[in-house]
Design an enzyme around this catalytic site. Structure first.
Site, PDB file in Angstrom:
ATOM      1  N   HIS A 115      11.707  24.560  79.485  1.00 17.54           N
ATOM      2  CA  HIS A 115      12.242  24.966  78.175  1.00 17.54           C
ATOM      3  C   HIS A 115      11.570  24.168  77.068  1.00 17.54           C
ATOM      4  CE1 HIS A 115      14.991  21.444  77.842  1.00 17.54           C
ATOM      5  NE2 HIS A 115      15.315  21.661  79.103  1.00 17.54           N
ATOM      6  N   ASP A 128      12.756  23.142  74.004  1.00 14.40           N
ATOM      7  CA  ASP A 128      13.488  22.234  73.130  1.00 14.40           C
ATOM      8  C   ASP A 128      13.842  20.922  73.820  1.00 14.40           C
ATOM      9  OD1 ASP A 128      15.243  23.748  74.762  1.00 14.40           O
ATOM     10  OD2 ASP A 128      16.941  23.263  73.474  1.00 14.40           O
ATOM     11  N   ASP A 164      12.843  15.335  79.252  1.00 12.10           N
ATOM     12  CA  ASP A 164      13.671  16.487  79.582  1.00 12.10           C
ATOM     13  C   ASP A 164      13.487  17.510  78.462  1.00 12.10           C
ATOM     14  OD1 ASP A 164      15.691  18.339  80.076  1.00 12.10           O
ATOM     15  OD2 ASP A 164      17.313  16.979  79.494  1.00 12.10           O
ATOM     16  N   GLU A 167      17.261  25.882  75.164  1.00 16.67           N
ATOM     17  CA  GLU A 167      18.054  25.745  76.395  1.00 16.67           C
ATOM     18  C   GLU A 167      19.210  24.780  76.209  1.00 16.67           C
ATOM     19  OE1 GLU A 167      18.996  23.669  80.282  1.00 16.67           O
ATOM     20  OE2 GLU A 167      18.194  22.865  78.409  1.00 16.67           O
ATOM     21  N   GLU A 168      18.970  23.694  75.476  1.00 18.25           N
ATOM     22  CA  GLU A 168      19.926  22.591  75.476  1.00 18.25           C
ATOM     23  C   GLU A 168      21.239  22.917  74.774  1.00 18.25           C
ATOM     24  OE1 GLU A 168      19.668  20.111  77.239  1.00 18.25           O
ATOM     25  OE2 GLU A 168      17.592  19.494  77.511  1.00 18.25           O
ATOM     26  N   ASP A 193      12.806  21.450  85.598  1.00 13.58           N
ATOM     27  CA  ASP A 193      13.796  20.763  84.764  1.00 13.58           C
ATOM     28  C   ASP A 193      14.681  19.809  85.558  1.00 13.58           C
ATOM     29  OD1 ASP A 193      15.055  20.120  82.411  1.00 13.58           O
ATOM     30  OD2 ASP A 193      16.334  21.890  82.354  1.00 13.58           O
ATOM     31  N   HIS A 203      19.358  12.820  77.386  1.00 14.28           N
ATOM     32  CA  HIS A 203      20.340  13.122  76.344  1.00 14.28           C
ATOM     33  C   HIS A 203      20.849  11.848  75.663  1.00 14.28           C
ATOM     34  CE1 HIS A 203      21.469  17.333  78.148  1.00 14.28           C
ATOM     35  NE2 HIS A 203      20.163  17.077  78.190  1.00 14.28           N
TER      36      HIS A 203
END
Length: 485
Positions: A76, A78, A115, A145-146, A169, A457
């Site tokens: 992904h 983002d 990530d 995606e996030e 991922d 994150h």
């Protein structure tokens, strides 16, 4: 030149450095998407975007491998934008600053974007490196995606030609993922009733910070503290005894990140100021005694500030604090089928006030739909008791494990031959896009692999350098080992 250029495999790390240089937080991936599209077209590759912005790039098979099953590498576009409070950084304008710290690559005060930037870089490096042997190849890069898996939700059938999809991922080298949790967002909204500030009251700011934070799925089993819950616990216990008037609360910034910081603006009588300070110090001592070693930098502060906001009426304050304090958080249930794997969890990710309402935004994850339903019903019940409006939305399915997956067996066997040990076959509690891909492509065989990334994150995110090399060895060997059609 980036200092990452000294790392191996160099094409992958060079491309990752380029990705870091172009801001691409969720909902702001367009500049990176245009850059990649232009890059692919300059290399003479077929490249196009769909209506939602997903990118598809195709590269013909290496000579002699034209008869292999076509494969899609998927990542992904983002990244999660999280930064330390003392780090000046605008994720929509400023580049990520990666640096090498021993065995790891980190970012300076922000999330790194490994990530899923490392996975994206690996897919693009395969396209760029003609020495990598492969059959018919596609690279699929999905949007946003996030914060809701927008690209995966919008993926249309009959666009991809691949029979096998390798999702990049995952975040643990030596583990092969063959299934993942589904999820659903949940918001509780409470109308606020305000009144004038009593005469003689002073305003203060209460801050909880220094928590590690992390991924609300992959790290939820670690028992990391949630700043929103810690703040609610203190205020519920002290609001009435100290007659604390609540003006404002904010905590967390993303529903899929465990909150590291939370803030409350309070008003209280001047003669209660010392008692508040003493309560804060006692609470900090309690938390230090309870906290995970991973949250050793936890701090609770109170400082005088000026504010013109009106406080909540005490009844409204008590309803809000009772709701937030009673909401469950963390692991709800462990799986009986997959030992050591979380089945159902909840993250109270973002709490905000405006003039008229409070919002509590959560992310529920579960390997089974009934687990999601149970937590939705629990939160709905609590909302009704508090007089809040509750809204579940954006549900997405899990990726059901297939024990007979040919590509899973191929990855397992390839890994064993390369490294002379068996990988772990896992189901991950994070949300991967594979479950959504199964709707337009039900027959596609899927697997997920990746290098070791810790602290995703959160600003502590880092990627293990040696594991990237092992992941690259596995990925390139796997592409050559794909069976014939």
């Amino acid at each position: 030149m980036s200092e990452l250029s000294q790392l191996s495999p160099q094409p992958l790390w060079d491309i990752f450095a380029e990705i870091c240089a172009i801001p691409h937080p969720s909902h702001h991936e367009e500049a990176l998407a245009r850059h990649i599209l232009s890059w692919a077209q300059e290399k003479g590759l077929f490249a196009e975007r769909d209506a939602i912005g997903n990118i598809l790039i195709r590269k013909p098979a290496s000579v002699g491998l034209e008869n292999l099953k076509p494969v899609a590498l998927q990542a992904h576009l983002d990244m999660v934008p999280q930064k330390n409070n003392d780090t000046p950084h605008d994720f929509t304008k400023d580049p990520i600053q990666p640096w090498i710290d021993g065995e790891w690559v980190k970012a300076r005060g922000t999330t790194l974007g490994a990530d899923n930037g490392i996975g994206m870089a690996s897919a693009l490096a395969v396209l760029a490196d003609d020495s990598v042997e492969h059959g018919p190849l596609e690279v699929l890069l999905t949007m946003t995606e996030e914060t809701g898996m927008d690209g995966a939700f919008g993926l249309q059938p009959n666009w991809l030609q691949a029979e096998i999809l390798i999702n990049t991922d995952s975040e643990e080298e030596g583990e092969i993922y063959m299934g993942c949790a589904g999820g659903i967002d949940f918001t509780s909204t409470l109308k606020l009733e305000r009144e004038a500030l009593p005469t003689g009251f002073q305003t203060v700011k209460l801050t909880i910070k220094g928590l590690r934070g992390g991924h609300s799925g992959a790290d939820i089993h670690m028992g990391l503290a949630n700043a929103n819950k810690l703040l609610a616990r203190f205020l519920f216990a002290q609001a009435r005894p100290l007659d604390l008037r609540l003006l404002d609360i904010s905590g967390g910034t993303l529903r899929n990140a465990i909150p590291r910081e939370a803030f409350a603006t309070l008003a209280l009588a001047a003669d209660k100021r010392v008692a508040l300070q003493e309560a804060v110090q006692a609470y900090l001592a309690t938390l230090k005694n309870e906290a995970s070693p991973l949250d050793k930098n936890l701090t609770v502060l109170v400082e005088n500030i000026e504010s013109n906001a009106h406080p909540l009426k005490n009844g409204c304050r008590d309803r809000f604090l009772s709701l937030l304090n009673s909401m469950p958080n963390g692991v709800i249930r462990n799986s009986d089928v997959m030992k050591g794997v979380v089945e159902t969890s909840l993250n109270i990710g973002v709490v905000t006030f405006d003039e008229h309402q409070a919002s509590i935004n959560c992310l529920i994850r579960s390997l089974v739909d009934s687990g999601k339903d149970y937590v939705v019903e629990m939160l709905t019940s609590l909302g009704e008791l508090a007089g809040a409006t509750t809204t579940p939305k954006g549900g997405y399915p899990g990726w059901q494990p297939d024990a007979n997956s040919p590509v899973m067996a191929l990855v397992r066997d390839t890994y064993q031959k390369l490294f002379n040990k068996m990988p772990n076959i896992q189901v991950i509690h994070a949300g991967l896009e594979c479950g959504l891909f199964k709707k337009p492509y039900p027959q596609m065989d899927m697997v997920s692999i990746g290098p070791t990334i810790t602290g995703p994150h959160s600003p502590d995110e880092q990627v293990h350098i040696a594991s990237v090399g092992l992941y690259w060895q596995l990925l390139t060997a796997l592409l050559k080992a794909i069976p014939a059609k």
